[in-house]
Design a protein around this motif. Structure first.
Motif, PDB file in Angstrom:
ATOM      1  N   ASN A   1       0.813  -1.382   0.077  1.00 51.70           N
ATOM      2  CA  ASN A   1      -0.091   0.013   0.067  1.00 51.70           C
ATOM      3  C   ASN A   1       0.909   1.255  -0.030  1.00 51.70           C
ATOM      4  N   GLU A   2       2.215   0.955   0.768  1.00 54.27           N
ATOM      5  CA  GLU A   2       2.776   2.314   0.769  1.00 54.27           C
ATOM      6  C   GLU A   2       3.318   2.750  -0.665  1.00 54.27           C
TER       7      GLU A   2
ATOM      8  N   PHE B   1      19.546  13.666  11.465  1.00 52.20           N
ATOM      9  CA  PHE B   1      18.434  14.802  10.602  1.00 52.20           C
ATOM     10  C   PHE B   1      17.886  14.218   9.414  1.00 52.20           C
ATOM     11  N   CYS B   2      18.535  13.261   8.635  1.00 45.35           N
ATOM     12  CA  CYS B   2      18.019  12.871   7.565  1.00 45.35           C
ATOM     13  C   CYS B   2      16.790  11.938   8.054  1.00 45.35           C
ATOM     14  N   ILE B   3      17.027  11.049   8.757  1.00 42.69           N
ATOM     15  CA  ILE B   3      15.550  10.205   9.272  1.00 42.69           C
ATOM     16  C   ILE B   3      14.516  11.255   9.805  1.00 42.69           C
ATOM     17  N   VAL B   4      14.747  12.215  10.403  1.00 42.27           N
ATOM     18  CA  VAL B   4      13.827  12.990  10.942  1.00 42.27           C
ATOM     19  C   VAL B   4      12.967  13.638   9.929  1.00 42.27           C
ATOM     20  N   GLY B   5      13.803  14.179   8.943  1.00 44.84           N
ATOM     21  CA  GLY B   5      13.298  14.930   7.795  1.00 44.84           C
ATOM     22  C   GLY B   5      12.484  14.073   6.797  1.00 44.84           C
ATOM     23  N   SER B   6      13.034  12.766   6.703  1.00 42.08           N
ATOM     24  CA  SER B   6      12.271  11.815   5.824  1.00 42.08           C
ATOM     25  C   SER B   6      11.232  11.454   6.369  1.00 42.08           C
ATOM     26  N   PHE B   7      10.798  10.997   7.750  1.00 39.14           N
ATOM     27  CA  PHE B   7       9.931  10.923   8.563  1.00 39.14           C
ATOM     28  C   PHE B   7       8.603  11.982   8.427  1.00 39.14           C
TER      29      PHE B   7
ATOM     30  N   VAL C   1       7.269   5.798   8.873  1.00 38.22           N
ATOM     31  CA  VAL C   1       8.438   5.020   8.891  1.00 38.22           C
ATOM     32  C   VAL C   1       8.768   4.547   7.307  1.00 38.22           C
ATOM     33  N   TRP C   2       7.997   4.536   6.528  1.00 47.67           N
ATOM     34  CA  TRP C   2       8.288   4.274   5.345  1.00 47.67           C
ATOM     35  C   TRP C   2       9.052   5.221   4.381  1.00 47.67           C
ATOM     36  N   GLY C   3       9.008   6.446   4.833  1.00 47.31           N
ATOM     37  CA  GLY C   3      10.095   7.564   4.358  1.00 47.31           C
ATOM     38  C   GLY C   3      11.583   6.925   4.617  1.00 47.31           C
ATOM     39  N   VAL C   4      11.658   6.520   6.119  1.00 48.52           N
ATOM     40  CA  VAL C   4      12.595   6.208   6.600  1.00 48.52           C
ATOM     41  C   VAL C   4      13.419   4.829   5.840  1.00 48.52           C
TER      42      VAL C   4
END
Length: 501
Positions: free
Chosen positions: A197-198, A399-405, A411-414
């Motif tokens: 679904n993501e 920072f990259c993880i927070v920005g993508s989240f 969590v899919w963005g991460v």
């Protein structure tokens, strides 16, 4: 424009409250642009709730200032860490980072700052003088013209970087394949989702970009066994040194990039990302030193950096005159204009002339204050980069993880940034450039939608792509770019026997 209206606009902008809003928005935009995963669009979206409590001029001033600053400050982590802060900075990130590795970080950052400001002022001048006329021309662009514009951009992908044409084409096709994922296609059918679904909404550009540039760089740092220090953390000199010489040497690339950025910005749905990629490709194509591109050559930064900010002003032209957003930023801004009873359209110059000219003055002021504030941001960033890499790199990853989240609070963005980071690392270790893949994702969906729409309009007749005047000239330009290397090779082959004789 009467003198009274201009004076009224002047007092509206230089009100202490408006100046405070501009200063705070500038610092906010510089901060957001420096963080990988965040973008100028996100900076705009975050400001919208605050603008509810502001009068019209400071509300629009906050958006204009923050986006201009964010587009520039995305160059800073790109040059120092090879991690573009915003998608618009990705086109020349490799170029700027190679300059940093050669000890020319101040030249790369100075060029990004100075020529971004000049490009922004150029776009603003065009917006002030020619808004109605240019917006009317932009309305003549239909799906046929947009198709050739996208193909023109994709054709330039093979000139990005310093890799072989074959490898650049392979990664471009990879980007186009990624752009096919999801439901966002003319048929509305899920493609390549594998039941997830993501993936129904496709692959988000920002997590992909952060993964390909930031996470791959982190993996490279982890696997690097060379104990030599990273040049990017050394002291950076005066970023304004030599800028006048660059201005004289690259005045035509500057004009070309500013003009192209403004034109691309005017086209609805294009924006700074496309302007940056197209301008960088054109810069290499028409450069007298194309062999230096990809090795740390400032010319591409000059032209593409100018195109970035000039496109921001260009995007406001159809937004103000017709209420048609030039990019995602102006789409948000149009909502704010309606909220403040500044309904976009030709009558806005009659109903709210002082507010419109106040917006024009804000554009000028934002691009002027970008220079000193950008200089302070660079100084601060270089101090932060003196932190040891084994401490700095995990912080950047956070920072990259927070920005993508934060894009979808998922969590899919991460997961995406980690996946594409690994893919990018493997590609680059084998000599494949990742920039064409990003370009393929940026333009792939637009290409498919405009092609299918055009074929439906023409009842399946492909000749219509060549019979409309503007589309015909764009087609000619595309084929010239595609066939020029072949023609040059054939000409050299024909001349070589004569020279030998």
């Amino acid at each position: 424009m009467t003198t009274a209206v201009l004076l009224q606009a002047f007092w509206l902008v230089f009100d202490p409250y408006v100046l405070l809003v501009i200063a705070c928005s500038a610092m906010f935009g510089l901060f957001v642009g420096c963080i990988p995963g965040l973008s100028a669009t996100m900076a705009t979206a975050l400001l919208v709730p605050i603008t509810f409590f502001m009068p019209p001029v400071p509300a629009i001033a906050a958006i204009v200032t923050a986006t201009a600053m964010a587009i520039f400050s995305g160059d800073i982590p790109g040059a120092l860490l090879r991690i573009p802060g915003t998608p618009a900075s990705a086109a020349y990130t490799d170029e700027a980072y190679q300059m940093t590795l050669k000890g020319q970080a101040e030249v790369a950052l100075g060029a990004g700052l100075v020529f971004s400001a000049i490009g922004g002022l150029f776009g603003t001048l065009v917006m002030v003088l020619f808004s109605p006329a240019l917006a009317e021309i932009a309305l003549k662009f239909s799906s046929f013209e947009y198709f050739w514009l996208v193909i023109l951009g994709l054709a330039g992908a093979v000139f990005i970087g310093n890799a072989s044409v074959l490898k650049a084409c392979i990664t471009l096709l990879l980007g186009l394949l990624i752009a096919c994922i999801g439901l966002e296609n003319p048929a509305g059918l899920p493609r390549f989702t594998f039941g997830m679904n993501e993936l129904m909404s496709g692959v988000e550009l920002i997590p992909m970009m952060v993964g390909m540039f930031a996470v791959s760089e982190l993996l490279r740092y982890i696997t690097n066994t060379d104990p030599s220090p990273i040049i990017a953390t050394e002291k950076i000199g005066n970023i304004f040194s030599g800028m006048w010489d660059l201005l004289k040497k690259y005045r035509w690339p500057l004009v070309r990039g500013s003009a192209l950025g403004t034109v691309i910005g005017i086209q609805p749905g294009s924006g700074a990302d496309m302007a940056s990629w197209l301008s960088y490709a054109m810069s290499k194509k028409f450069s007298k030193e194309p062999e230096k591109f990809g090795t740390g050559h400032v010319e591409g930064i000059v032209e593409s950096g100018a195109a970035n900010n000039s496109s921001l002003a260009g995007a406001w032209i159809p937004a103000i005159v017709f209420g048609i957003p030039g990019d995602s930023i102006t789409a948000i801004a149009i909502g704010v204009l309606y909220l403040k009873n500044m309904n976009p359209g030709p009558m806005i110059f009659v109903n709210n002339p002082e507010n419109i000219y106040a917006i024009f003055l804000v554009f000028i002021l934002a691009n002027i204050i970008m220079v000193p504030l950008g200089w302070l941001t660079v100084r601060l960033a270089t101090k932060i980069l003196r932190v040891p890499r084994n401490i700095l790199m995990p912080i950047i990853l956070i920072f990259c993880i927070v920005g993508s989240f934060s894009i979808n609070n998922s969590v899919w963005g991460v997961t995406l940034i980690l996946f594409f980071g690994l893919v990018s690392f493997l590609l680059e270790e084998n000599g494949f450039p990742v920039a064409p893949a990003i370009l393929g994702v940026v333009l792939g969906t637009m290409m498919e939608e405009n092609f299918v729409t055009s074929m439906i309009k023409s009842d399946g007749d492909p000749l219509v792509f060549f019979t409309r005047p503007i589309a015909m000239w764009l087609a000619v330009g595309t084929f010239v770019i595609l066939l020029w290397p072949v023609a040059t090779w054939a000409w050299d082959k024909l001349r070589s026997p004569k020279i030998a004789a």
